[in-house]
Design an enzyme around this catalytic site. Structure first.
Site, mmCIF file in Angstrom:
data_model
loop_
_atom_site.group_PDB
_atom_site.id
_atom_site.type_symbol
_atom_site.label_atom_id
_atom_site.label_comp_id
_atom_site.label_asym_id
_atom_site.label_seq_id
_atom_site.Cartn_x
_atom_site.Cartn_y
_atom_site.Cartn_z
ATOM 1 N N GLU A 149 0.855 -1.190 0.000
ATOM 2 C CA GLU A 149 0.000 0.000 0.000
ATOM 3 C C GLU A 149 0.888 1.236 0.000
ATOM 4 O O GLU A 149 1.829 1.297 0.793
ATOM 5 C CB GLU A 149 -0.915 0.036 1.223
ATOM 6 C CG GLU A 149 -1.934 1.163 1.107
ATOM 7 C CD GLU A 149 -2.932 1.204 2.278
ATOM 8 O OE1 GLU A 149 -2.857 0.364 3.181
ATOM 9 O OE2 GLU A 149 -3.774 2.096 2.249
ATOM 10 N N GLY B 232 3.486 2.424 11.042
ATOM 11 C CA GLY B 232 3.235 1.590 12.217
ATOM 12 C C GLY B 232 3.011 0.129 11.855
ATOM 13 O O GLY B 232 3.631 -0.765 12.424
ATOM 14 N N ALA B 233 2.132 -0.115 10.884
ATOM 15 C CA ALA B 233 1.790 -1.492 10.541
ATOM 16 C C ALA B 233 0.961 -1.499 9.271
ATOM 17 O O ALA B 233 0.571 -0.442 8.783
ATOM 18 C CB ALA B 233 0.986 -2.134 11.679
ATOM 19 N N MET B 234 0.714 -2.695 8.755
ATOM 20 C CA MET B 234 -0.019 -2.827 7.504
ATOM 21 C C MET B 234 -0.942 -4.035 7.553
ATOM 22 O O MET B 234 -0.550 -5.130 7.954
ATOM 23 C CB MET B 234 0.991 -2.940 6.348
ATOM 24 C CG MET B 234 0.379 -3.162 4.991
ATOM 25 S SD MET B 234 -0.647 -1.748 4.475
ATOM 26 C CE MET B 234 -1.856 -2.599 3.459
ATOM 27 N N ASN C 294 -2.251 -6.228 5.497
ATOM 28 C CA ASN C 294 -2.305 -7.260 4.448
ATOM 29 C C ASN C 294 -3.188 -8.435 4.876
ATOM 30 O O ASN C 294 -3.120 -8.892 6.002
ATOM 31 C CB ASN C 294 -0.902 -7.806 4.190
ATOM 32 C CG ASN C 294 0.123 -6.716 4.128
ATOM 33 O OD1 ASN C 294 0.073 -5.873 3.258
ATOM 34 N ND2 ASN C 294 1.040 -6.698 5.099
ATOM 35 N N HIS D 121 -6.425 -1.956 15.284
ATOM 36 C CA HIS D 121 -6.673 -1.214 14.033
ATOM 37 C C HIS D 121 -6.434 -2.117 12.818
ATOM 38 O O HIS D 121 -7.291 -2.212 11.933
ATOM 39 C CB HIS D 121 -5.760 0.018 14.000
ATOM 40 C CG HIS D 121 -5.891 0.846 12.764
ATOM 41 N ND1 HIS D 121 -6.652 1.995 12.717
ATOM 42 C CD2 HIS D 121 -5.372 0.695 11.514
ATOM 43 C CE1 HIS D 121 -6.589 2.507 11.496
ATOM 44 N NE2 HIS D 121 -5.817 1.742 10.748
ATOM 45 N N GLU D 122 -5.289 -2.771 12.780
ATOM 46 C CA GLU D 122 -4.978 -3.597 11.597
ATOM 47 C C GLU D 122 -5.937 -4.774 11.507
ATOM 48 O O GLU D 122 -6.375 -5.141 10.418
ATOM 49 C CB GLU D 122 -3.522 -4.094 11.635
ATOM 50 C CG GLU D 122 -2.465 -3.001 11.772
ATOM 51 C CD GLU D 122 -2.613 -1.825 10.825
ATOM 52 O OE1 GLU D 122 -3.139 -2.009 9.715
ATOM 53 O OE2 GLU D 122 -2.219 -0.710 11.202
ATOM 54 N N HIS E 264 -9.245 -3.734 10.089
ATOM 55 C CA HIS E 264 -9.218 -3.522 8.639
ATOM 56 C C HIS E 264 -9.681 -4.765 7.885
ATOM 57 O O HIS E 264 -10.062 -4.662 6.714
ATOM 58 C CB HIS E 264 -7.792 -3.201 8.171
ATOM 59 C CG HIS E 264 -7.471 -1.729 8.102
ATOM 60 N ND1 HIS E 264 -8.302 -0.810 7.514
ATOM 61 C CD2 HIS E 264 -6.379 -1.029 8.517
ATOM 62 C CE1 HIS E 264 -7.738 0.400 7.571
ATOM 63 N NE2 HIS E 264 -6.571 0.300 8.181
ATOM 64 N N GLU F 152 -9.813 4.207 6.260
ATOM 65 C CA GLU F 152 -8.979 4.662 7.377
ATOM 66 C C GLU F 152 -9.779 5.421 8.436
ATOM 67 O O GLU F 152 -9.610 5.182 9.625
ATOM 68 C CB GLU F 152 -7.803 5.506 6.870
ATOM 69 C CG GLU F 152 -6.810 4.725 6.002
ATOM 70 C CD GLU F 152 -6.209 3.493 6.681
ATOM 71 O OE1 GLU F 152 -6.361 3.335 7.909
ATOM 72 O OE2 GLU F 152 -5.600 2.662 5.975
HETATM 73 N N1 B3K Z 1 -2.963 1.090 5.633
HETATM 74 C C1 B3K Z 1 -1.668 1.228 6.245
HETATM 75 C C2 B3K Z 1 -0.965 2.478 5.853
HETATM 76 C C3 B3K Z 1 -0.323 2.439 4.532
HETATM 77 C C4 B3K Z 1 0.497 3.669 4.310
HETATM 78 C C5 B3K Z 1 1.075 3.726 2.949
HETATM 79 N N2 B3K Z 1 1.922 4.879 2.809
HETATM 80 C C6 B3K Z 1 -1.728 1.115 7.723
HETATM 81 C C7 B3K Z 1 -3.001 1.477 8.347
HETATM 82 O O1 B3K Z 1 -3.541 2.553 8.209
HETATM 83 O O2 B3K Z 1 -3.555 0.651 9.006
HETATM 84 ZN ZN ZN Z 2 -5.459 1.913 8.803
#
Ligand code: B3K
Ligand code: ZN
Length: 850
Positions: free
Chosen positions: A122, A254-256, A258, A290-291, A294, A313
């Protein structure tokens, strides 16, 4: 560097991709400098599109060969990707490309961190892995095979076959490429398990480098708590057999999220009492949640295009805020959320980088992962909920999940579910997504014949590209107190829709005291002509925890601005008001700590600017310190008592109760140190058995001027621990005297442990420099020069992190002509540096064009 002539992308130009993807098969042959990626992708023409342009994104890829339905083809390599002539019937595209993960210091795409392979896709990183329609509205199931001698090979979805030197993964849920992930390394795991409420078992794992496995238990518990919270509160269950989290040291954020394979900055997952502070624990808990959240708001329902980023977000931040509030207290968490919103989003919204929650154009999307999209985006969800009520909110969310599961959705779709579920017209509400700038809400009051009238006026300042604004819907939560402090009208939500509007309350015996914007019911700046006595009254009596704190904050601000701008003395009424709250044992210690904290120097600078006074950073600091010292002298006995009373005996735990006590204890310590020469801090530093105490004590010792020896001792004790050493870098800057800040920070960039390639280390220094208001804005200009030097050096390696840090300069219009000229010189110097990234050139350009 990305491309030569950065292009602006417009929301209005959205068009669907001309093809649909039915299936993606990827094989990775991992080699540090020459990884081969073999893709086999089934396409068919998109019936919703009339075009036939087969364009695949690709960046920094060496194409080995390409085939269409098994026949070799020679695609045309064009700006940002390739084109190829394709049939108007379904076909299979195959390509083999070579990439170099080891040289990837931008940390976007496939890269290496301490011998481990890791991805970040992302927003637009997948195009650095292979040729693909790298846009969020192209969804497909992915099967992945990884070939490598490394022991742990992970990707999205469920586990498939695995054997000597390979592993296969299969993700049945169609997803956009930005949710793709791959990790390979010598890792160990903390295993766990969770059974969903419909009885489905899920394997959980947190993967870390050997030696870190004892720092995963807290994150694992947080994950399980988040999983069951999402079932109970939003009715959302997890949807794969396995959920993996990996900690990586080199990560841009912070984190992603996926799908099925969340990748975390190690600072947001690893925790132990000895190495992590209370704040670290709270941040880990909230980011894990949070992750995870998502998975539904972002993954199952994704975004049609990047302009819709707030769709996932804003909503996911709102959900993680609800989660943290349920766990740790609604009032105190709201105070923290609003504090962060004001410090980051209001600041952004009042400067050259202001943009709508849903922007309508961008050059580099990574520059729009902002406080406006995230935090203001979350406030919009909170306002919607306030306007429609709790029951209708959950009804609308159920409809959203039903209607849009599997979609790449838009803000229009989001608002439509609220309209359909509640019958409410949200046309005016939608302006919140389109109009930038923080509304100014002013209020006046009258009282006659038992009728109390509040008259509000809203003004939305001009922002870049938006000179004129239309009135917004503003939910204003109000309660009324009688002169003796009883609540006579409980919280009522007034709905303001006009530029100016009055609301009346009848049948009152005496003029009430109004508590306005309770719970911070809208992201606005409220200006109110209240006397100090009235603010002190609300600080003593308001039943709304947020507004009670807010009364203290506006009172302190009023006093500080009087001291700075008019040379007034510290106000005894304020000190007594704070003292009364501190001594009230019935109040949550965290709340009391919040009341004791004065507005930040940056906040005061903005308030002075808003009041038409040019802020002088040195004067702001001096007067703020003077008021702190007056509070210390005025309340010394209660502070001493609290320092002893708030000790947390026994082993460290990050429980809300213990955290609250430490918050108050350390707030007291920071004042007491002004008078005891660091005696208490030195004792605490000597005894501390946890990082919260140890770091807080060390910070006080540096403030008190007794830092050299403890700073050295701390380094010797912790030099093996990267995350603790990040703290060591940061606090030497944040606790330094303003005129020493730039020199200390520059020396730290020359320390052998400083690492340009590690974003955490870079942020420890550059972030602390930028956050030291009086130091960064020191009239010598040394802070500005150092930050610009650092950005120029980092940009070619890691544009994303460099561009993000450039926002330190966004407040330049507030300051005097000398400082403005110095900042402008630095911004121009950055703009002129050779090979400037698209990320940085957009940021600097926006700041300079203000
Ligand atoms: N979705 C990712 C952030 C990606 C940032 C790319 N530059 C983390 C988050 O908001 O949970
Ligand atoms: Zn997020």
């Amino acid at each position: 560097m990305k491309d030569a002539a950065p292009q602006t992308i417009y929301l209005a130009d959205y068009a669907p991709f001309d093809f649909l993807v039915d299936k993606v098969d990827l094989t990775f042959r991992l080699e540090p400098r020459a990884t081969r990626v073999i893709s086999r992708i089934s396409f068919r023409p998109n019936p919703a599109s009339s075009g036939t342009r087969f364009f695949l994104h690709g960046e920094n890829l060496r194409l080995i060969h390409a085939r269409l339905d098994g026949v070799d083809v020679q695609p045309r390599i064009v700006e940002g990707g390739l084109e190829c002539d394709v049939p108007d019937t379904p076909f299979v595209w195959e390509a083999e490309v070579e990439i170099n993960p080891e040289s990837n210091t931008a940390l976007e795409g496939l890269y290496m961190s301490n011998g481990m392979y890791c991805t970040q896709c992302e927003a637009e990183g997948f195009r650095k892995i292979t040729y693909y329609p790298d846009r969020p509205d192209v969804l497909a199931p992915f099967d992945v095979r990884i070939e490598s001698d490394l022991p742990v090979l992970l990707s999205n979805g469920n586990k498939g076959a695995a054997g000597d030197g390979f592993a296969e993964w299969s993700d049945p849920w169609p997803k956009p490429a930005y949710l793709f992930a791959l990790v390979a390394g010598d890792l160990v795991n903390l295993p766990g398990s969770f059974t969903t409420r419909s009885g489905k078992p899920v394997d959980l794992n947190i993967w870390v480098r050997p030696g870190d496995e004892d720092k995963c238990a807290f994150a694992m518990e947080a994950l399980k708590t988040a999983m069951s919270w999402d079932e109970q509160v939003y009715g959302r269950e997890y949807d794969l057999d396995i959920f993996n989290i990996v900690a990586v040291d080199d990560f841009n954020m912070g984190a992603m999220e996926n799908k099925g394979l969340n990748i975390f900055n190690s600072s947001c997952v690893l925790a132990s009492p000895q190495t992590s502070t209370d704040a670290n624990y709270e941040r880990i808990e909230s980011i894990i949640a949070h992750e995870y959240f998502h998975n539904w708001t972002g993954n199952r329902i994704t975004c049609r295009d990047w302009f819709q980023l707030c769709l996932k977000e804003g909503l996911t931040v709102y959900r993680d805020q609800m989660f943290s509030a349920d766990l740790r207290g609604h009032g105190v968490k709201r105070i923290e959320e609003v504090g962060a919103l004001r410090a980051r989003q209001f600041r952004e919204d009042s400067g050259p980088l202001a943009h709508p929650v849903r922007p309508d154009s961008f050059v580099e999307i990574n520059n729009f992962y902002t406080a406006t999209v995230y935090e203001k985006g979350a406030e919009l969800i909170g306002m919607l909920r306030t306007l429609v009520g709790d029951k209708a909110y959950y009804k609308a969310l159920d409809l959203y999940f039903d209607r849009h599961d599997g979609d790449a959705a838009t803000i229009e779709g989001w608002l439509k579910v609220f309209q359909d579920a509640t019958g409410r017209d949200l046309t005016q509400f939608k302006r919140w997504y389109a109009q930038a700038g923080t509304p100014r809400l002013s209020v006046s009051e009258t009282f006659a014949d038992g009728t109390y009238t509040l008259t509000f006026r809203q003004d939305i300042p001009a922002t870049p590209g938006q000179a004129h604004k239309k009135p917004m819907v503003i939910p204003i939560a109000v309660g009324l107190l009688s002169p003796n402090g009883d609540e006579i009208v409980p919280t009522t939500v007034l709905e303001m829709t006009e530029a100016e509007q009055s609301f009346t309350f009848d049948g009152l015996g005496a003029k009430p005291v109004a508590s306005i914007l309770r719970g911070f019911s809208a992201p606005v700046i409220l200006t109110r002509d209240a006397s100090r006595a009235e603010r002190a009254f609300l600080l003593a009596h308001d039943t709304d925890e947020f507004n009670r704190w807010e009364a203290g904050r506006t009172l302190s601000k009023d006093v500080l601005i009087g001291m700075i701008a008019k040379g007034e003395d510290p106000d005894r009424g304020l000190i007594d008001g704070i003292g009364a709250v501190l001594s009230d044992g019935a109040l949550d210690p965290s709340f009391r700590a919040k009341v004791l904290a004065l507005p930040s120097e940056d906040d005061l600078a903005q308030s002075l600017h808003d009041a038409g006074v040019v802020p002088d950073p040195a004067a702001i600091r001096d007067h703020r310190e003077a008021l702190r010292d007056s509070i210390r002298m005025g309340l010394s006995r209660v502070l001493e008592e609290l320092y002893d009373e708030m000790e947390t005996p026994g082993a460290y735990t990050p429980s809300p109760k213990d955290v609250a006590k430490r918050n108050l204890r350390h707030a007291a310590l920071s004042l007491l140190t002004l008078g005891d020469g660091g005696k208490r801090a030195a004792a605490l530093f000597g005894q501390a058995d946890n990082m919260t105490d140890e770091l807080s004590a060390l910070m006080q010792l540096i403030h008190a001027g007794c830092g050299t020896e403890p700073v050295h001792a701390f380094y010797e004790k912790w030099k093996h621990d990267r995350l603790v050493i990040d703290k060591w870098f940061a606090i030497q800057i944040s606790c330094a005297a303003p005129d020493a800040v730039a020199d200390i920070a520059r020396e730290l960039t020359e320390h052998p442990d400083f690492d340009w390639k590690n974003p955490n280390r870079f942020r420890a220094v550059a972030g602390a420099l930028a956050a030291h208001h009086a130091g960064f804005h020191n009239i010598s200009g040394a802070g500005y020069r150092l930050l610009a030097d650092m950005l120029i050096q980092l940009d070619p390696m890691n544009p994303q992190t460099a561009a993000r840090m450039s926002t330190a300069f966004e407040t330049w219009p507030r300051y005097d002509a000398d400082r403005q000229a110095m900042i402008k010189t630095e911004l121009e110097r950055i703009a002129a540096s050779s090979g400037l990234s698209r990320d940085m050139s957009e940021m600097v350009g926006r700041m300079l064009s203000a």
